[in-house]
Scaffold this motif. Structure first.
Motif, mmCIF file in Angstrom:
data_model
loop_
_atom_site.group_PDB
_atom_site.id
_atom_site.type_symbol
_atom_site.label_atom_id
_atom_site.label_comp_id
_atom_site.label_asym_id
_atom_site.label_seq_id
_atom_site.Cartn_x
_atom_site.Cartn_y
_atom_site.Cartn_z
ATOM 1 N N GLY A 108 8.179 2.005 7.741
ATOM 2 C CA GLY A 108 7.115 2.858 7.938
ATOM 3 C C GLY A 108 5.576 3.133 8.394
ATOM 4 O O GLY A 108 5.879 2.002 9.200
ATOM 5 N N VAL A 113 0.872 2.941 5.143
ATOM 6 C CA VAL A 113 1.090 2.504 4.395
ATOM 7 C C VAL A 113 -0.074 1.650 3.811
ATOM 8 O O VAL A 113 -0.226 1.487 2.709
ATOM 9 C CB VAL A 113 2.395 1.322 5.102
ATOM 10 C CG1 VAL A 113 2.203 0.092 3.951
ATOM 11 C CG2 VAL A 113 3.582 1.659 5.042
ATOM 12 N N ASP A 116 -2.726 3.815 1.245
ATOM 13 C CA ASP A 116 -1.718 3.327 -0.149
ATOM 14 C C ASP A 116 -2.662 2.853 -1.222
ATOM 15 O O ASP A 116 -2.286 1.746 -0.852
ATOM 16 C CB ASP A 116 -0.557 3.309 0.136
ATOM 17 C CG ASP A 116 0.379 3.749 -1.131
ATOM 18 O OD1 ASP A 116 -0.204 3.915 -2.347
ATOM 19 O OD2 ASP A 116 1.907 2.798 -1.357
ATOM 20 N N HIS A 123 -3.515 -1.534 -0.268
ATOM 21 C CA HIS A 123 -2.132 -1.991 0.164
ATOM 22 C C HIS A 123 -2.155 -3.683 0.372
ATOM 23 O O HIS A 123 -2.937 -3.880 1.697
ATOM 24 C CB HIS A 123 -1.550 -1.110 0.905
ATOM 25 C CG HIS A 123 0.019 -1.476 1.157
ATOM 26 N ND1 HIS A 123 0.671 -2.633 2.083
ATOM 27 C CD2 HIS A 123 0.952 -0.876 0.527
ATOM 28 C CE1 HIS A 123 1.761 -2.163 1.429
ATOM 29 N NE2 HIS A 123 2.300 -1.873 1.339
#
Length: 145
Positions: A108, A113, A116, A123
């Motif tokens: 990703g 990421v 998030d 994360h």
């Protein structure tokens, strides 16, 4: 007393150089993360972005500290300020490149990421990226000594 005032003035000048380098680091991080970093941290209150920005700020501070120590020379204050600026910007560049490379090696888009935090927690990738910034700062700082 004159020595104290002179040292205080030098400390202020090095502080200005450090501020310039930190601003460059903020801009570099803003360029490699989605959205406007200022908005994402202060308005959206994104914890992952705050972890990245905080770790990067500490990392830049470590590089600046090492750069100031390495800049002490017989060539004077001007040389020390310029070398600190250049060493600091080199550290920001290396940290940014390391962040991009790690992003390419992970699944990703790394920037998306780490930002998030939909479950209210950063994360885990944000902590990894933060550790990479700190590790890079330590390496750059060691190279300057």
């Amino acid at each position: 007393m004159t020595e104290i005032l002179e040292s205080t003035g030098q400390a202020l000048l090095y502080g200005v150089v450090g501020l310039v380098v930190m601003a460059a680091g903020f801009i570099a991080l803003d360029l490699v993360t989605p959205g406007k970093l200022f908005h994402v941290v202060w308005t959206d209150r994104n914890r992952g972005a705050a972890v990245l920005l905080g770790s990067q700020s500490v990392s830049v501070g470590l590089v600046i500290m090492a750069a100031i120590r390495a800049s002490e020379s017989e060539q004077g204050l001007g040389y020390g300020l310029v070398s600190t600026l250049l060493y600091g910007l080199a550290g920001v560049l290396v940290m940014t490149v390391v962040g991009i490379v790690i992003g390419l090696l992970t699944p990703g888009q790394m920037g998306a990421v780490v930002l998030d935090d939909s479950d209210g927690r950063p994360h885990p990738g944000a902590w990894v990226q933060a550790a990479m910034y700190l590790g890079t700062a330590v390496m750059v700082g060691a190279a300057l000594s």
